[in-house]
Design a protein around this motif. Sequence first.
Motif, PDB file in Angstrom:
ATOM      1  N   ILE A  98       5.282  41.058 -10.792  1.00  7.86           N
ATOM      2  CA  ILE A  98       4.562  42.092 -10.039  1.00  7.86           C
ATOM      3  C   ILE A  98       3.058  41.921 -10.234  1.00  7.86           C
ATOM      4  O   ILE A  98       2.269  42.197  -9.319  1.00  7.86           O
ATOM      5  CB  ILE A  98       5.018  43.515 -10.451  1.00  7.86           C
ATOM      6  CG1 ILE A  98       4.511  44.549  -9.439  1.00  7.86           C
ATOM      7  CG2 ILE A  98       4.544  43.867 -11.833  1.00  7.86           C
ATOM      8  CD1 ILE A  98       5.048  44.376  -8.046  1.00  7.86           C
ATOM      9  N   ALA A  99       2.647  41.432 -11.398  1.00  2.28           N
ATOM     10  CA  ALA A  99       1.220  41.179 -11.634  1.00  2.28           C
ATOM     11  C   ALA A  99       0.706  40.119 -10.671  1.00  2.28           C
ATOM     12  O   ALA A  99      -0.410  40.232 -10.138  1.00  2.28           O
ATOM     13  CB  ALA A  99       0.996  40.745 -13.077  1.00  2.28           C
ATOM     14  N   LYS A 100       1.510  39.099 -10.420  1.00  4.95           N
ATOM     15  CA  LYS A 100       1.105  38.054  -9.472  1.00  4.95           C
ATOM     16  C   LYS A 100       0.967  38.617  -8.064  1.00  4.95           C
ATOM     17  O   LYS A 100      -0.003  38.332  -7.348  1.00  4.95           O
ATOM     18  CB  LYS A 100       2.120  36.911  -9.474  1.00  4.95           C
ATOM     19  CG  LYS A 100       1.764  35.772  -8.524  1.00  4.95           C
ATOM     20  CD  LYS A 100       2.814  34.687  -8.549  1.00  4.95           C
ATOM     21  CE  LYS A 100       2.410  33.524  -7.656  1.00  4.95           C
ATOM     22  NZ  LYS A 100       2.127  33.923  -6.258  1.00  4.95           N
ATOM     23  N   LEU A 101       1.946  39.443  -7.675  1.00  8.85           N
ATOM     24  CA  LEU A 101       1.900  40.035  -6.347  1.00  8.85           C
ATOM     25  C   LEU A 101       0.703  40.978  -6.230  1.00  8.85           C
ATOM     26  O   LEU A 101       0.030  41.023  -5.185  1.00  8.85           O
ATOM     27  CB  LEU A 101       3.203  40.782  -6.061  1.00  8.85           C
ATOM     28  CG  LEU A 101       3.359  41.398  -4.667  1.00  8.85           C
ATOM     29  CD1 LEU A 101       3.175  40.337  -3.577  1.00  8.85           C
ATOM     30  CD2 LEU A 101       4.726  42.072  -4.530  1.00  8.85           C
ATOM     31  N   GLN A 102       0.429  41.714  -7.275  1.00  8.65           N
ATOM     32  CA  GLN A 102      -0.733  42.619  -7.264  1.00  8.65           C
ATOM     33  C   GLN A 102      -2.041  41.837  -7.120  1.00  8.65           C
ATOM     34  O   GLN A 102      -2.958  42.275  -6.421  1.00  8.65           O
ATOM     35  CB  GLN A 102      -0.734  43.467  -8.537  1.00  8.65           C
ATOM     36  CG  GLN A 102       0.349  44.544  -8.534  1.00  8.65           C
ATOM     37  CD  GLN A 102       0.623  45.125  -9.912  1.00  8.65           C
ATOM     38  OE1 GLN A 102       0.370  44.485 -10.932  1.00  8.65           O
ATOM     39  NE2 GLN A 102       1.155  46.342  -9.947  1.00  8.65           N
ATOM     40  N   MET A 103      -2.129  40.693  -7.760  1.00 10.63           N
ATOM     41  CA  MET A 103      -3.327  39.858  -7.607  1.00 10.63           C
ATOM     42  C   MET A 103      -3.433  39.334  -6.179  1.00 10.63           C
ATOM     43  O   MET A 103      -4.514  39.316  -5.587  1.00 10.63           O
ATOM     44  CB  MET A 103      -3.282  38.690  -8.587  1.00 10.63           C
ATOM     45  CG  MET A 103      -3.683  39.061 -10.003  1.00 10.63           C
ATOM     46  SD  MET A 103      -5.371  39.710 -10.111  1.00 10.63           S
ATOM     47  CE  MET A 103      -6.320  38.307  -9.512  1.00 10.63           C
ATOM     48  N   ASP A 104      -2.290  38.911  -5.628  1.00 11.51           N
ATOM     49  CA  ASP A 104      -2.290  38.417  -4.242  1.00 11.51           C
ATOM     50  C   ASP A 104      -2.735  39.510  -3.270  1.00 11.51           C
ATOM     51  O   ASP A 104      -3.297  39.211  -2.203  1.00 11.51           O
ATOM     52  CB  ASP A 104      -0.889  37.922  -3.857  1.00 11.51           C
ATOM     53  CG  ASP A 104      -0.492  36.659  -4.611  1.00 11.51           C
ATOM     54  OD1 ASP A 104      -1.397  35.996  -5.164  1.00 11.51           O
ATOM     55  OD2 ASP A 104       0.714  36.352  -4.662  1.00 11.51           O
ATOM     56  N   LYS A 105      -2.482  40.760  -3.625  1.00 12.87           N
ATOM     57  CA  LYS A 105      -2.844  41.894  -2.773  1.00 12.87           C
ATOM     58  C   LYS A 105      -4.181  42.520  -3.179  1.00 12.87           C
ATOM     59  O   LYS A 105      -4.506  43.633  -2.775  1.00 12.87           O
ATOM     60  CB  LYS A 105      -1.751  42.965  -2.831  1.00 12.87           C
ATOM     61  CG  LYS A 105      -0.359  42.493  -2.401  1.00 12.87           C
ATOM     62  CD  LYS A 105      -0.296  42.200  -0.913  1.00 12.87           C
ATOM     63  CE  LYS A 105       1.146  41.870  -0.499  1.00 12.87           C
ATOM     64  NZ  LYS A 105       1.268  41.610   0.961  1.00 12.87           N
ATOM     65  N   ASP A 106      -4.960  41.769  -3.988  1.00  8.69           N
ATOM     66  CA  ASP A 106      -6.284  42.233  -4.435  1.00  8.69           C
ATOM     67  C   ASP A 106      -6.219  43.520  -5.244  1.00  8.69           C
ATOM     68  O   ASP A 106      -7.088  44.388  -5.131  1.00  8.69           O
ATOM     69  CB  ASP A 106      -7.224  42.424  -3.233  1.00  8.69           C
ATOM     70  CG  ASP A 106      -7.497  41.117  -2.506  1.00  8.69           C
ATOM     71  OD1 ASP A 106      -7.627  40.081  -3.192  1.00  8.69           O
ATOM     72  OD2 ASP A 106      -7.559  41.125  -1.268  1.00  8.69           O
ATOM     73  N   LYS A 107      -5.210  43.635  -6.076  1.00  6.35           N
ATOM     74  CA  LYS A 107      -5.068  44.790  -6.969  1.00  6.35           C
ATOM     75  C   LYS A 107      -5.225  44.309  -8.418  1.00  6.35           C
ATOM     76  O   LYS A 107      -4.304  44.381  -9.239  1.00  6.35           O
ATOM     77  CB  LYS A 107      -3.699  45.447  -6.783  1.00  6.35           C
ATOM     78  CG  LYS A 107      -3.413  45.936  -5.374  1.00  6.35           C
ATOM     79  CD  LYS A 107      -4.219  47.171  -5.022  1.00  6.35           C
ATOM     80  CE  LYS A 107      -3.841  47.727  -3.660  1.00  6.35           C
ATOM     81  NZ  LYS A 107      -4.615  48.934  -3.309  1.00  6.35           N
ATOM     82  N   ALA A 108      -6.416  43.837  -8.741  1.00  4.37           N
ATOM     83  CA  ALA A 108      -6.650  43.224 -10.046  1.00  4.37           C
ATOM     84  C   ALA A 108      -6.441  44.209 -11.198  1.00  4.37           C
ATOM     85  O   ALA A 108      -5.875  43.852 -12.239  1.00  4.37           O
ATOM     86  CB  ALA A 108      -8.054  42.635 -10.117  1.00  4.37           C
TER      87      ALA A 108
END
Length: 223
Positions: A98-108
Amino acid sequence: MASHLDLEEQEQLDQLKAFWKRWGNLITWVITAALAAFAAWQGWTWYQRDQAAKAGAMYEEFERAFTAQDLDKAATAAGDLKSRYAGTGFAAQAGLQIAKLQMDKDKADDARQSLAWVAEKGAEASYRDLARLRLAGLQLDAKAFDDALKTLDAIKSTEFAALVADRRGDALLLQGKGDAAKAEYQKALAGLEKTQDYRRIIEAKLATLGVPTAVEPTTGAAQ
């Protein structure tokens, strides 16, 4: 003869009574404790299997949302895994993904929180250290250099040693500590197999710092 045997039997019976009077309670408690421990172990084993099965079903739900790149559903499923089955490997895996997906969605910020949870509560040391390695990268992006170094210091798994040294070199370089960064990059290079492609990245970093790296001579050059 019969009387003699009766006396022997009576003597043995008296000895047994005396032994039981002295040790009977202790033996009973030991047996009871052993049976209780066995029952508890059986119950714990069943509980773990039950938890793993339920967590596995929930993880499948998470994977479907993750594959569809549905951040909201994936985050909800990952949150459920963390709150209900925190002690399973499924929760740690979901946290990393989920951390990877959050980064992909600009949710650092969300990604850092997800990785911080795995780093602290992941079911296995390998999950925790992988989360720390990735978290340190995000901390470097946020210019939190001291935090990144502290995160890297907490990684103890030897299989990550080279990558930790590489990332520590990045942190030191960004702090303007070129010599210290060189030492870490050289440590990272020494820790990687010569066949690993990642060596080229570290060699490039060293080259920018003026450190020559070994280059295999071509056949023509050798001649």
